[in-house]
Design a protein around this motif. Structure first.
Motif, PDB file in Angstrom:
ATOM      1  N   GLY A 180       0.827  -1.206   0.000  1.00 10.76           N
ATOM      2  CA  GLY A 180       0.000   0.000   0.000  1.00 10.76           C
ATOM      3  C   GLY A 180       0.862   1.257   0.000  1.00 10.76           C
ATOM      4  O   GLY A 180       0.403   2.343   0.361  1.00 10.76           O
TER       5      GLY A 180
ATOM      6  N   GLY B  58       1.864   3.053  -2.387  1.00 13.22           N
ATOM      7  CA  GLY B  58       1.669   3.970  -3.506  1.00 13.22           C
ATOM      8  C   GLY B  58       0.777   5.154  -3.191  1.00 13.22           C
ATOM      9  O   GLY B  58       0.621   6.048  -4.031  1.00 13.22           O
TER      10      GLY B  58
ATOM     11  N   THR C 257      -1.118  -0.632  -8.573  1.00  6.67           N
ATOM     12  CA  THR C 257      -1.060   0.353  -9.665  1.00  6.67           C
ATOM     13  C   THR C 257       0.354   0.902  -9.822  1.00  6.67           C
ATOM     14  O   THR C 257       0.826   1.692  -8.982  1.00  6.67           O
ATOM     15  CB  THR C 257      -2.035   1.516  -9.357  1.00  6.67           C
ATOM     16  OG1 THR C 257      -3.277   0.972  -8.896  1.00  6.67           O
ATOM     17  CG2 THR C 257      -2.274   2.371 -10.592  1.00  6.67           C
TER      18      THR C 257
ATOM     19  N   ASP D 146      -0.715  -7.728  -6.424  1.00  8.84           N
ATOM     20  CA  ASP D 146      -1.900  -7.783  -5.565  1.00  8.84           C
ATOM     21  C   ASP D 146      -1.545  -8.646  -4.359  1.00  8.84           C
ATOM     22  O   ASP D 146      -1.131  -9.805  -4.531  1.00  8.84           O
ATOM     23  CB  ASP D 146      -3.058  -8.405  -6.374  1.00  8.84           C
ATOM     24  CG  ASP D 146      -4.392  -8.306  -5.644  1.00  8.84           C
ATOM     25  OD1 ASP D 146      -4.425  -8.479  -4.409  1.00  8.84           O
ATOM     26  OD2 ASP D 146      -5.408  -8.074  -6.333  1.00  8.84           O
TER      27      ASP D 146
ATOM     28  N   ILE E 170      -8.002  -8.773   1.174  1.00 10.20           N
ATOM     29  CA  ILE E 170      -6.931  -7.772   0.995  1.00 10.20           C
ATOM     30  C   ILE E 170      -6.241  -7.502   2.335  1.00 10.20           C
ATOM     31  O   ILE E 170      -5.013  -7.578   2.449  1.00 10.20           O
ATOM     32  CB  ILE E 170      -7.497  -6.443   0.432  1.00 10.20           C
ATOM     33  CG1 ILE E 170      -8.121  -6.639  -0.952  1.00 10.20           C
ATOM     34  CG2 ILE E 170      -6.385  -5.385   0.370  1.00 10.20           C
ATOM     35  CD1 ILE E 170      -8.921  -5.436  -1.452  1.00 10.20           C
TER      36      ILE E 170
ATOM     37  N   THR F  29      -3.760  -1.112  11.301  1.00  7.46           N
ATOM     38  CA  THR F  29      -5.129  -1.591  11.537  1.00  7.46           C
ATOM     39  C   THR F  29      -6.053  -0.383  11.597  1.00  7.46           C
ATOM     40  O   THR F  29      -5.873   0.578  10.841  1.00  7.46           O
ATOM     41  CB  THR F  29      -5.185  -2.474  12.800  1.00  7.46           C
ATOM     42  OG1 THR F  29      -4.832  -1.705  13.948  1.00  7.46           O
ATOM     43  CG2 THR F  29      -4.243  -3.661  12.659  1.00  7.46           C
TER      44      THR F  29
ATOM     45  N   GLY G  10      -6.481   6.770  13.893  1.00 10.27           N
ATOM     46  CA  GLY G  10      -7.843   7.310  13.880  1.00 10.27           C
ATOM     47  C   GLY G  10      -8.105   7.919  12.518  1.00 10.27           C
ATOM     48  O   GLY G  10      -7.417   7.608  11.536  1.00 10.27           O
ATOM     49  N   PRO G  11      -9.085   8.811  12.422  1.00 14.24           N
ATOM     50  CA  PRO G  11      -9.382   9.454  11.136  1.00 14.24           C
ATOM     51  C   PRO G  11      -8.252  10.393  10.707  1.00 14.24           C
ATOM     52  O   PRO G  11      -7.903  11.314  11.448  1.00 14.24           O
ATOM     53  CB  PRO G  11     -10.670  10.238  11.426  1.00 14.24           C
ATOM     54  CG  PRO G  11     -10.736  10.379  12.912  1.00 14.24           C
ATOM     55  CD  PRO G  11      -9.990   9.236  13.506  1.00 14.24           C
TER      56      PRO G  11
ATOM     57  N   THR H 228      -6.771  11.552   3.184  1.00 11.90           N
ATOM     58  CA  THR H 228      -6.542  10.166   2.764  1.00 11.90           C
ATOM     59  C   THR H 228      -7.762   9.609   2.016  1.00 11.90           C
ATOM     60  O   THR H 228      -8.879  10.099   2.174  1.00 11.90           O
ATOM     61  CB  THR H 228      -6.276   9.251   3.976  1.00 11.90           C
ATOM     62  OG1 THR H 228      -7.423   9.280   4.831  1.00 11.90           O
ATOM     63  CG2 THR H 228      -5.035   9.687   4.749  1.00 11.90           C
ATOM     64  N   GLU H 229      -7.500   8.562   1.256  1.00 11.41           N
ATOM     65  CA  GLU H 229      -8.576   7.849   0.574  1.00 11.41           C
ATOM     66  C   GLU H 229      -9.571   7.283   1.594  1.00 11.41           C
ATOM     67  O   GLU H 229     -10.778   7.306   1.390  1.00 11.41           O
ATOM     68  CB  GLU H 229      -7.960   6.714  -0.260  1.00 11.41           C
ATOM     69  CG  GLU H 229      -8.950   5.878  -1.049  1.00 11.41           C
ATOM     70  CD  GLU H 229      -9.654   6.651  -2.158  1.00 11.41           C
ATOM     71  OE1 GLU H 229      -9.124   7.686  -2.606  1.00 11.41           O
ATOM     72  OE2 GLU H 229     -10.748   6.204  -2.561  1.00 11.41           O
ATOM     73  N   GLY H 230      -9.042   6.798   2.701  1.00 16.68           N
ATOM     74  CA  GLY H 230      -9.911   6.247   3.743  1.00 16.68           C
ATOM     75  C   GLY H 230     -10.916   7.275   4.212  1.00 16.68           C
ATOM     76  O   GLY H 230     -12.116   6.991   4.316  1.00 16.68           O
ATOM     77  N   MET H 231     -10.463   8.494   4.470  1.00 16.66           N
ATOM     78  CA  MET H 231     -11.390   9.520   4.953  1.00 16.66           C
ATOM     79  C   MET H 231     -12.326   9.980   3.855  1.00 16.66           C
ATOM     80  O   MET H 231     -13.476  10.320   4.121  1.00 16.66           O
ATOM     81  CB  MET H 231     -10.615  10.695   5.548  1.00 16.66           C
ATOM     82  CG  MET H 231     -10.191  10.449   6.984  1.00 16.66           C
ATOM     83  SD  MET H 231     -11.573   9.961   8.064  1.00 16.66           S
ATOM     84  CE  MET H 231     -12.431  11.512   8.235  1.00 16.66           C
TER      85      MET H 231
HETATM   86  P1  NAP Z   1      -5.183   4.260   0.445  1.00 13.55           P
HETATM   87  O1  NAP Z   1      -4.454   5.495   0.018  1.00 13.55           O
HETATM   88  O2  NAP Z   1      -6.276   3.764  -0.410  1.00 13.55           O
HETATM   89  O3  NAP Z   1      -4.123   3.118   0.711  1.00 13.55           O
HETATM   90  C1  NAP Z   1      -4.351   1.761   0.470  1.00 13.55           C
HETATM   91  C2  NAP Z   1      -3.312   1.290  -0.519  1.00 13.55           C
HETATM   92  O4  NAP Z   1      -3.414  -0.132  -0.632  1.00 13.55           O
HETATM   93  C3  NAP Z   1      -3.463   1.876  -1.904  1.00 13.55           C
HETATM   94  O5  NAP Z   1      -2.233   2.456  -2.293  1.00 13.55           O
HETATM   95  C4  NAP Z   1      -3.816   0.682  -2.787  1.00 13.55           C
HETATM   96  O6  NAP Z   1      -3.197   0.827  -4.058  1.00 13.55           O
HETATM   97  C5  NAP Z   1      -3.248  -0.478  -1.991  1.00 13.55           C
HETATM   98  N1  NAP Z   1      -3.999  -1.703  -2.203  1.00 13.55           N
HETATM   99  C6  NAP Z   1      -5.336  -1.884  -2.117  1.00 13.55           C
HETATM  100  N2  NAP Z   1      -5.664  -3.142  -2.425  1.00 13.55           N
HETATM  101  C7  NAP Z   1      -4.500  -3.778  -2.701  1.00 13.55           C
HETATM  102  C8  NAP Z   1      -4.182  -5.102  -3.087  1.00 13.55           C
HETATM  103  N3  NAP Z   1      -5.145  -6.020  -3.236  1.00 13.55           N
HETATM  104  N4  NAP Z   1      -2.878  -5.427  -3.300  1.00 13.55           N
HETATM  105  C9  NAP Z   1      -1.906  -4.496  -3.151  1.00 13.55           C
HETATM  106  N5  NAP Z   1      -2.147  -3.231  -2.779  1.00 13.55           N
HETATM  107  C10 NAP Z   1      -3.433  -2.878  -2.559  1.00 13.55           C
HETATM  108  O7  NAP Z   1      -5.838   4.473   1.888  1.00 13.55           O
HETATM  109  P2  NAP Z   1      -5.348   5.094   3.273  1.00 13.55           P
HETATM  110  O8  NAP Z   1      -6.533   5.831   3.809  1.00 13.55           O
HETATM  111  O9  NAP Z   1      -4.043   5.789   3.169  1.00 13.55           O
HETATM  112  O10 NAP Z   1      -5.194   3.765   4.151  1.00 13.55           O
HETATM  113  C11 NAP Z   1      -3.928   3.168   4.391  1.00 13.55           C
HETATM  114  C12 NAP Z   1      -4.037   2.223   5.568  1.00 13.55           C
HETATM  115  O11 NAP Z   1      -4.408   2.926   6.755  1.00 13.55           O
HETATM  116  C13 NAP Z   1      -5.059   1.124   5.402  1.00 13.55           C
HETATM  117  O12 NAP Z   1      -4.583  -0.061   6.015  1.00 13.55           O
HETATM  118  C14 NAP Z   1      -6.238   1.645   6.173  1.00 13.55           C
HETATM  119  O13 NAP Z   1      -7.121   0.643   6.592  1.00 13.55           O
HETATM  120  C15 NAP Z   1      -5.538   2.309   7.331  1.00 13.55           C
HETATM  121  N6  NAP Z   1      -6.338   3.311   8.030  1.00 13.55           N
HETATM  122  C16 NAP Z   1      -6.636   4.480   7.417  1.00 13.55           C
HETATM  123  C17 NAP Z   1      -7.330   5.445   8.109  1.00 13.55           C
HETATM  124  C18 NAP Z   1      -7.646   6.768   7.482  1.00 13.55           C
HETATM  125  O14 NAP Z   1      -8.178   7.652   8.146  1.00 13.55           O
HETATM  126  N7  NAP Z   1      -7.330   6.959   6.221  1.00 13.55           N
HETATM  127  C19 NAP Z   1      -7.726   5.210   9.422  1.00 13.55           C
HETATM  128  C20 NAP Z   1      -7.426   3.992  10.012  1.00 13.55           C
HETATM  129  C21 NAP Z   1      -6.713   3.060   9.315  1.00 13.55           C
HETATM  130  P3  NAP Z   1      -3.778   0.107  -5.371  1.00 13.55           P
HETATM  131  O15 NAP Z   1      -5.253   0.389  -5.405  1.00 13.55           O
HETATM  132  O16 NAP Z   1      -2.985   0.727  -6.472  1.00 13.55           O
HETATM  133  O17 NAP Z   1      -3.472  -1.343  -5.213  1.00 13.55           O
END
Ligand code: NAP
Ligand code: HXC
Length: 265
Positions: free
Chosen positions: A19, A21, A45, A69, A119, A146, A191-192, A196-199
């Motif tokens: 992840g 990227g 990607t 993947d 995933i 997590t 947390g939030p 980010t994509e998550g938010m």
């Molecule tokens: P994000 O930018 O979407 O990061 C997820 C990454 O995982 C993407 O770069 C995606 O790239 C990659 N990915 C998804 N499916 C995959 C697969 N099958 N194989 C390989 N790579 C894969 O989201 P983010 O918000 O930064 O989240 C990152 C982490 O933080 C996650 O574990 C999320 O659960 C955790 N988290 C986030 C938040 C928040 O507020 N954002 C809060 C709590 C926890 P591709 O689509 O190119 O594969």
């Protein structure tokens, strides 16, 4: 924001970041590279990996990319082997790859549930398993990302909750089994986190209202998660294993925190 840590904490180390990227994973990779680690980025990607790798190289770091993947064990194992060959070993594995969306359990398809568990949880196991022999040789460390969904019930998140809770249990099991091999296994629960994509997927349409449900009164930043990971992979955490470091502004203290608003509309 620049790190408050002393520089060059990770010179001579190699990190593999799933992840890597985008979002939190990319922020972690940048922080580890700033501290001297050689980093490998994994995601599906190639263009996203290339963009982060270019930034890391422009800042003077060394970066390898491996598009795959995490659900495909053989491909992921090949990516890890390629990174080890290119960068000279493997000391740090960061599992940040994840998929998520809001969905009521009563309408979520079996395949939707399975995709997220596959995933997040299976992908984390796959990476740990494929990295084991290299981490054992280096007496290395695994950090898996997590979420609060692992600890408290949250509406529209049963799939992510099951996946993240599974990762935290896996973390403790591997910490126990792999401690004698010198491998530390830990997790970070953000947390939030703003920007980010998550938010953007989970944050609803009124972020201001949501911050009121965070005890510290604001969303977190990617660099705050990256610094938590840096601490855990550094010598400062050399006696820490099996732990989950919650970095959430106190969100969990009020249960589902900002996500309660999603249920109330
Ligand atoms: P994000 O930018 O979407 O990061 C997820 C990454 O995982 C993407 O770069 C995606 O790239 C990659 N990915 C998804 N499916 C995959 C697969 N099958 N194989 C390989 N790579 C894969 O989201 P983010 O918000 O930064 O989240 C990152 C982490 O933080 C996650 O574990 C999320 O659960 C955790 N988290 C986030 C938040 C928040 O507020 N954002 C809060 C709590 C926890 P591709 O689509 O190119 O594969
Ligand atoms: C209900 C959905 C859905 C949605 C997909 N599905 N999106 N169900 N609501 N919004 C269902 C599909 O209908 C399908 O089931 C199944 O899930 C698989 O969908 P695919 O698109 O074929 O899967 P895939 O291409 O493998 O993509 C996986 C994905 C996708 C998780 C669905 O969104 C993805 O690639 N996400 C990666 C990026 C991401 O999610 N980043 C955020 C991580 S943040 P059927 O039955 O129709 O076949 C995060 C935040 C944590 O985790 C907490 C924040 C505080």
């Amino acid at each position: 924001m620049p790190s408050i840590f002393q520089p060059n904490l990770l010179v001579g180390k190699v990190a593999f970041v799933t992840g890597g990227g985008s979002g939190i994973g990319a922020g972690i990779a940048r922080r580890l590279a700033e501290q001297g680690a050689k980093v490998a980025l994994c995601g599906r990607t190639q263009e996203k990996l290339d963009a982060v790798a270019a930034e890391i190289r422009a800042a003077g770091g060394q970066c390898h990319t491996a598009a795959c993947d995490v659900r495909q064990y053989a491909a992921l194992e090949g990516a890890i082997e390629g990174a080890v060959a290119a960068l000279g070993g493997l000391d740090i594995l960061v599992n940040s790859a994840a998929g998520n969306f809001l969905a009521p359990a009563a309408q979520l398809s079996a395949n939707g549930f399975r995709s997220v568990v596959d995933i997040d949880l299976c992908g984390t196991f796959n990476a740990c398993r494929a990295a084991f022999k290299h981490l054992a040789a280096a007496r290395g460390v695994v950090v898996s990302i997590t979420a609060g969904q692992a600890h408290v019930p949250m509406p529209l998140q049963c799939h992510a909750g099951a996946a993240k809770a599974g990762i935290e249990k896996l973390t403790r099991d591997l910490a126990l089994e792999w401690g004698p091999s010198g491998i530390r296994v830990v997790s970070v629960s953000p947390g939030p986190i703003e920007g980010t994509e998550g938010m953007s997927r989970l944050g609803g349409d009124d972020p201001k209202r949501m911050t009121k449900r965070v005890p510290l009164g604001r969303f977190g930043r990617i660099d705050e998660i990256a610094d938590a990971v840096l601490y855990l992979v550094s010598p400062a955490a050399s006696y820490v294993t099996g732990a989950c470091l919650v970095v959430d502004g106190g969100t969990e203290l009020i249960g589902a925190g900002p996500f309660l608003d999603l249920m109330s509309g």
